[in-house]
Design an enzyme around this catalytic site. Structure first.
Site, mmCIF file in Angstrom:
data_model
loop_
_atom_site.group_PDB
_atom_site.id
_atom_site.type_symbol
_atom_site.label_atom_id
_atom_site.label_comp_id
_atom_site.label_asym_id
_atom_site.label_seq_id
_atom_site.Cartn_x
_atom_site.Cartn_y
_atom_site.Cartn_z
ATOM 1 N N TYR A 311 0.849 -1.190 0.000
ATOM 2 C CA TYR A 311 0.000 0.000 0.000
ATOM 3 C C TYR A 311 0.885 1.241 0.000
ATOM 4 O O TYR A 311 1.782 1.377 0.829
ATOM 5 C CB TYR A 311 -0.896 -0.044 1.232
ATOM 6 C CG TYR A 311 -1.908 1.068 1.394
ATOM 7 C CD1 TYR A 311 -2.213 1.953 0.364
ATOM 8 C CD2 TYR A 311 -2.592 1.230 2.590
ATOM 9 C CE1 TYR A 311 -3.140 2.949 0.525
ATOM 10 C CE2 TYR A 311 -3.535 2.221 2.771
ATOM 11 C CZ TYR A 311 -3.798 3.090 1.736
ATOM 12 O OH TYR A 311 -4.732 4.092 1.907
ATOM 13 N N CYS A 312 0.639 2.140 -0.958
ATOM 14 C CA CYS A 312 1.347 3.416 -1.051
ATOM 15 C C CYS A 312 2.848 3.166 -1.162
ATOM 16 O O CYS A 312 3.298 2.398 -2.007
ATOM 17 C CB CYS A 312 0.977 4.296 0.145
ATOM 18 S SG CYS A 312 1.591 5.994 0.044
ATOM 19 N N LEU A 313 3.661 3.781 -0.309
ATOM 20 C CA LEU A 313 5.108 3.611 -0.395
ATOM 21 C C LEU A 313 5.518 2.166 -0.117
ATOM 22 O O LEU A 313 6.537 1.695 -0.617
ATOM 23 C CB LEU A 313 5.796 4.560 0.583
ATOM 24 C CG LEU A 313 7.311 4.654 0.520
ATOM 25 C CD1 LEU A 313 7.782 4.982 -0.884
ATOM 26 C CD2 LEU A 313 7.823 5.687 1.509
ATOM 27 N N LEU A 339 -1.517 -1.143 -4.084
ATOM 28 C CA LEU A 339 -2.619 -0.212 -3.850
ATOM 29 C C LEU A 339 -2.079 1.214 -3.776
ATOM 30 O O LEU A 339 -1.251 1.524 -2.909
ATOM 31 C CB LEU A 339 -3.341 -0.541 -2.536
ATOM 32 C CG LEU A 339 -3.783 -1.986 -2.304
ATOM 33 C CD1 LEU A 339 -4.522 -2.096 -0.971
ATOM 34 C CD2 LEU A 339 -4.649 -2.485 -3.446
#
Length: 589
Positions: A311-313, A339
């Site tokens: 998720y993200c980074l 994501l």
């Protein structure tokens, strides 16, 4: 890293410079005054030597003034059609009170002024794109501050409430402001957060910590079904957020949903670093945070490939790991789900406003004081990006109307800020955002090249429509860089709400929807807008679609696995673990 770049610094500026840099940081909320001045000077000086553009802007200003004067005359006589329409996401003037004179005239005049400044800060020949975007951003911040909705004398809703309560709303608002100011000055928690402690009100899915190192705890969740899919799911969240965004409450927990569908779920919980961790870099986060977690999952689920989700980074880091494993011929991954994760930072959205050499050097100087970037500074940048909703709406609601904004689980999680080690943050900003080394094939991990084309496992890529952190068109680019069969899913909502989207229950959104594209390796349209133009929206949450995709890429069901947790001083460590609370949590096993 480019050989002509200076190495990331963790020592910061010379001792004589540090007090001045820290004082400037407090005044500017962590933004580099030099970077802002450079952008303003670039725009102003080029405009100064562009008489044609000056004439165009003067004509535009005259035209808008005439349009407002005509509207003013018509509005004084009764309801009339607006001369300018606010952006769909701008709700400042949407209430019925703004339709009456003179407030409708104030709103229309302000919106016309916004339009003019948008024209003025764009299209000046010779101004660099980055400086143009920064100048436009600064102009928007000033205009948002001066909006008639923010003044008790020009906001009709505030005036009505003041008359109705005899000014009690303003007294309550002053008390609200004093309470918040004292909390900020003392470094204390905001009102209401104490009721949302992880393990008591949030992060309630049962599980145990099964592995711990200096940087992460690995949580394995207790199965909820007699049989489970053979392949486990490893979740790698971003380290700029606490992991329980994916396990908020039982009604909106993605973890609980996956477990209920027969998946064995492992979660990475990042340790909140302190000053002693200033030297931790991106390579450390990859080794300790992803590769060791993956090895631990494989040890507990031998012979089964892993469905890895980032998720993200955390997704950016996971894509690096997948590329390295692909190059090594390691069969450990069964699939890869990302994501709201970027790997190509050429168009990073509004966060790119804060990324240039001056700004990064300024942040490095700030981090030199303690060896990390305080999470509150990162939160301040996000607030500036969406200041209409996160800053000025609060001013109106709490300080002018005297109301109390209820603390929700998502708000409580958002206030649970994390810190970023100085070296890691410097490397992350320089190598990814500033130089785009990962997408352009220059990124190396301890000398080993990271080639995204080596990712060959099935790819599920999700983005959200209103993402200010990871714009969906930027997330989309990964499909053109890997050699994987790919599903691309565009969900309604933003960076957090678009992800936390339960399919049923009291928190399911009736407005949720998603669009799906499916392509062979590198067959996705080069322009994401071409796909969007023909993609049909399906109502509901994307969670069931992803779960079906995971099931389709799994082999079979097996007996549910017993969770054998890590023991510290003879006792198991239940979820949500200890790192989510204490940055100095004991590392020994």
């Amino acid at each position: 890293m480019r050989t002509d770049d200076p190495p990331p610094t963790t020592t910061g500026p010379p001792p004589m410079d540090l007090p001045l840099k820290l004082w400037l940081a407090r005044l500017s909320n962590g933004l580099s005054p030099v970077a802002l001045a450079q952008a303003q000077a670039d725009w102003w000086l080029h405009l100064l030597v562009s008489p044609t553009r000056q004439a165009q802007l003067s004509a535009s200003a005259l035209h808008k003034a005439q349009a407002w004067a005509h509207y003013l005359w018509r509005a004084a006589q009764g309801p009339c059609e607006n001369c300018v329409t606010p952006a769909p996401q701008d709700k400042r003037f949407s209430r019925p009170e703004w339709r009456h004179f003179p407030f409708n005239a104030l709103a229309q005049g302000f919106l016309l002024q916004e339009r003019w400044w948008d024209e003025a800060t764009h299209g000046v020949r010779g101004v660099s794109r980055h400086h143009e975007e920064v100048t436009a951003f600064v102009a928007r911040q000033w205009l948002d501050m001066l909006s008639p909705s923010n003044s008790p004398l020009t906001n009709p809703q505030v005036l009505q409430e003041t008359l109705r309560t005899g000014g009690a709303n303003l007294a309550s608002g002053a008390a609200n402001w004093a309470r918040d100011a004292m909390a900020v000055a003392s470094g204390g928690e905001a009102r209401g957060l104490q009721a949302f402690e992880p393990g008591r009100a949030l992060a309630l899915t049962p599980g145990q910590v099964v592995m711990r190192n200096h940087l992460i705890e690995l949580i394995q969740y207790t199965p909820a079904t007699p049989t489970v899919w053979r392949e486990p799911v490893l979740v790698v969240p971003s380290w700029i957020m606490k992991f329980y965004i994916l396990d908020l409450t039982p009604d909106d927990s993605l973890v609980r949903y996956l477990v209920s569908q027969g998946h064995t779920v492992f979660m990475v919980s990042w340790r909140n670093p302190g000053s002693a961790d200033a030297g931790l870099g991106m390579d450390d986060y990859l080794d300790l945070g992803v590769l060791q977690a993956l090895a631990a999952v494989q040890e507990r689920c031998p012979g089964a490939g892993v469905h890895a989700m980032g998720y993200c980074l955390g997704g950016t880091l996971l894509s690096m790991a997948a590329a390295l494993l692909g190059a090594r011929g390691d069969p450990g991954l069964r699939s890869l789900t990302l994501l709201a994760a970027q790997v190509d930072f050429q168009e990073p959205g509004e966060l790119g406003l804060f990324i240039d050499e001056s700004q990064i050097a300024f942040l490095e100087d700030i981090m030199a004081e303690r060896g990390y970037l305080d999470g509150q500074r990162m939160a301040g940048a996000f607030q500036l990006i969406n200041s209409k909703d996160l800053v000025w709406s609060k001013l109106v609601h709490e300080y002018l109307m005297g109301a109390h904004t209820p603390v929700t689980p998502l708000r409580a999680w958002n206030a649970d800020a994390t810190r970023l080690p100085a070296r890691m943050h410097s490397e992350y900003l320089r190598r990814l955002y500033l130089h785009n080394d990962l997408a352009e094939g220059r990124y190396r991990v301890r000398g080993e090249p990271v080639d995204l084309d080596r990712i060959r496992v099935p790819l599920y890529l999700l983005a959200t429509e209103r993402d200010h952190v990871s714009p969906w068109t930027s997330v989309y680019k990964l499909m053109r860089l890997t050699h994987s069969n790919a599903h691309f899913v565009l969900s309604s909502g933003g960076h957090n709400v678009g992800i936390v989207s339960p399919p049923e229950g009291p928190l399911a959104s009736p407005e949720a929807s998603y669009r799906v594209g499916e392509w062979a390796p590198r067959a996705a349209p080069a322009d994401p807008q071409d796909w969007l133009a023909q993609a049909k929206a399906s109502p509901g949450s994307w969670w069931p679609h992803w779960q079906r995709w995971l099931a389709a890429h799994s082999s079979r069901r097996v007996k549910a696995r017993t969770v054998s947790g890590l023991r510290v001083r003879g006792h198991a460590v239940p979820a949500p673990g200890t790192y989510v609370f204490d940055p100095a949590a004991e590392v020994s096993e």
